[in-house]
Design an enzyme around this catalytic site. Structure first.
Site, PDB file in Angstrom:
ATOM      1  N   HIS A  72      45.864  19.187  67.015  1.00 15.97           N
ATOM      2  CA  HIS A  72      46.798  20.080  67.713  1.00 15.97           C
ATOM      3  C   HIS A  72      46.153  20.619  69.010  1.00 15.97           C
ATOM      4  CE1 HIS A  72      49.789  23.570  67.633  1.00 15.97           C
ATOM      5  NE2 HIS A  72      48.856  24.021  68.463  1.00 15.97           N
ATOM      6  N   GLU A  73      44.920  21.093  68.895  1.00 20.52           N
ATOM      7  CA  GLU A  73      44.227  21.647  70.069  1.00 20.52           C
ATOM      8  C   GLU A  73      43.890  20.554  71.085  1.00 20.52           C
ATOM      9  OE1 GLU A  73      44.070  24.771  70.722  1.00 20.52           O
ATOM     10  OE2 GLU A  73      44.856  25.332  68.762  1.00 20.52           O
ATOM     11  N   HIS A 111      46.877  19.948  73.343  1.00 15.62           N
ATOM     12  CA  HIS A 111      46.924  20.919  74.453  1.00 15.62           C
ATOM     13  C   HIS A 111      45.899  20.541  75.524  1.00 15.62           C
ATOM     14  CE1 HIS A 111      49.524  23.791  72.492  1.00 15.62           C
ATOM     15  NE2 HIS A 111      48.671  24.088  71.531  1.00 15.62           N
TER      16      HIS A 111
HETATM   17 ZN   LIG Z   1      48.869  25.422  69.923  1.00 17.48          ZN
END
Ligand SMILES: [Zn+2]
Length: 370
Positions: free
Chosen positions: A66-67, A70
């Site tokens: 998830h990170e 980003h």
């Molecule tokens: Zn996030």
């Protein structure tokens, strides 16, 4: 003292694990090994715990992806990602600068939850495939699929600094053209969610469910992050159009590096009301000392510590021109961990910008509502 360990490097980004992560890893393993997996009857006891540990690790691998989502978008937009750190509340990607336009922020924010939804979907299929072959792995991947979907929804709550809050901010920013106003609204919604989480957390604790403590912890983290982000954006707004020459101190005195901090305070700072000093040794400039450097040394050590021990060496400092933007100096200080920036006109030192000068400038205008 906080500690973190580097566990690897992916796409040029250092991945760290904070010491607080081990606590959540143990809690997760315990919860899964003692409650979730025992729903499936008839496994050897050790298997419940082994699957608990495996699943906890995979939860954090999911958070990491998830990170990374980003971070990769941030890198694509020319931002620098310092690192990704896993800690007790999940993961955080340290991106050095705020996004420059609403569309960039929108995409950067939304890819995290999208990645979590995608992982959730894929792992659900994996769990269906594995279930007939291995009940334990089928159960583990089913749990991971659910967790990723929950993670995606939780992050989409529209309160800054959660991803949903960033999406909200980017939309208001796009409509109003004003990042400060957008940040203010999104942070207020974020603080609203924080209070709501505290309320739910307290209810849970009162009903004997200790996971409420964790919710309160998340709320505290969100609330302080929302407040901090807003004050950063406000500061950036105040510094808009401000140049190094507006911020710098022009008067400074040269002192020898051998005198004690007490002598500096009593004979120079208190008498002459100056805040920045050039430190010289054997006829050449060694570096700079400002009031903030002095404040960091305990008073009891003032007599025995020479000024030389607290100065910022001149080799460590990047100089700027008098026309350099205030905001770029601020981010230079934040990313390089320096408190001083010399202002040079050609070869000549004409001033110094100290971190406290910038803070004072921002404070004054914020108090006067300029
Ligand atoms: Zn996030």
């Amino acid at each position: 003292m906080r500690h973190s360990w580097k566990i690897g490097r992916i796409f040029g980004i250092d991945i760290f694990v904070d010491s607080s992560w081990f606590l959540i890893f143990i809690l997760f393993t315990w919860m899964l090994g003692s409650q979730y997996f025992p729903q499936y009857k008839g496994w050897p006891a050790v298997l419940y715990w082994m699957m608990g540990a495996f699943t906890s690790l995979m939860v954090f691998a999911s958070v990491l992806i998830h990170e990374l989502a980003h971070s990769l978008v941030a890198i694509k937009h020319g931002e620098k990602v310092k690192n990704i750190t896993l800690f007790i509340l999940g993961g955080v990607a340290q991106i050095s600068e705020e996004p420059k336009e609403p569309v960039e922020e929108f995409v950067m924010a939304v890819v995290g939850p999208l990645a979590s939804f995608a992982i959730g979907g894929i792992l659900f299929l994996v769990s269906l495939l594995l279930a007939p072959l291995s009940r334990p792995f089928g159960a583990a991947f089913f749990y991971l699929a659910i967790i990723n979907v929950v993670l995606a929804f939780f992050n989409l709550l529209p309160g800054f600094p959660m991803d949903g809050g960033r999406v909200l901010r980017s939309i208001i920013w796009r409509i109003t053209g004003n990042i400060q106003k957008a940040t203010r609204v999104a942070s207020l919604v974020g603080q609203g969610f924080a209070f709501f989480f505290v309320f739910i957390g307290v209810l849970r604790i009162l009903s004997g469910d200790l996971t409420g403590v964790w919710l309160i912890f998340i709320a505290w983290f969100l609330n302080s992050a929302a407040a901090r982000s807003y004050s950063q954006v406000k500061a950036a707004g105040i510094l808009e159009g401000v140049k190094a020459s507006d911020l710098m101190t022009r008067d400074f005195e040269t002192i020898p590096g051998t005198i004690s901090i007490r002598a500096l305070v009593e004979d120079h700072i208190l008498k002459e009301k100056e805040r920045i000093f050039l430190v010289e040794g054997e006829g050449r400039l060694e570096g700079f000392v400002c009031l903030e450097d002095v404040k960091r040394v305990p008073r009891d050590d003032w007599d025995v510590t020479p000024v030389r021990a607290i100065l910022t060496p001149k080799e460590k400092l990047d100089s700027v021109s008098p026309n350099a933007a205030g905001n770029s100096i601020m981010s230079k200080m934040a990313s390089g961990n320096v408190r001083l920036v010399p202002v040079m006109e050609g070869e000549k030192l004409i001033g110094i910008v100290c971190h406290s000068d910038i803070l004072k400038y921002i404070q004054l205008r914020s108090d006067l509502k300029i």
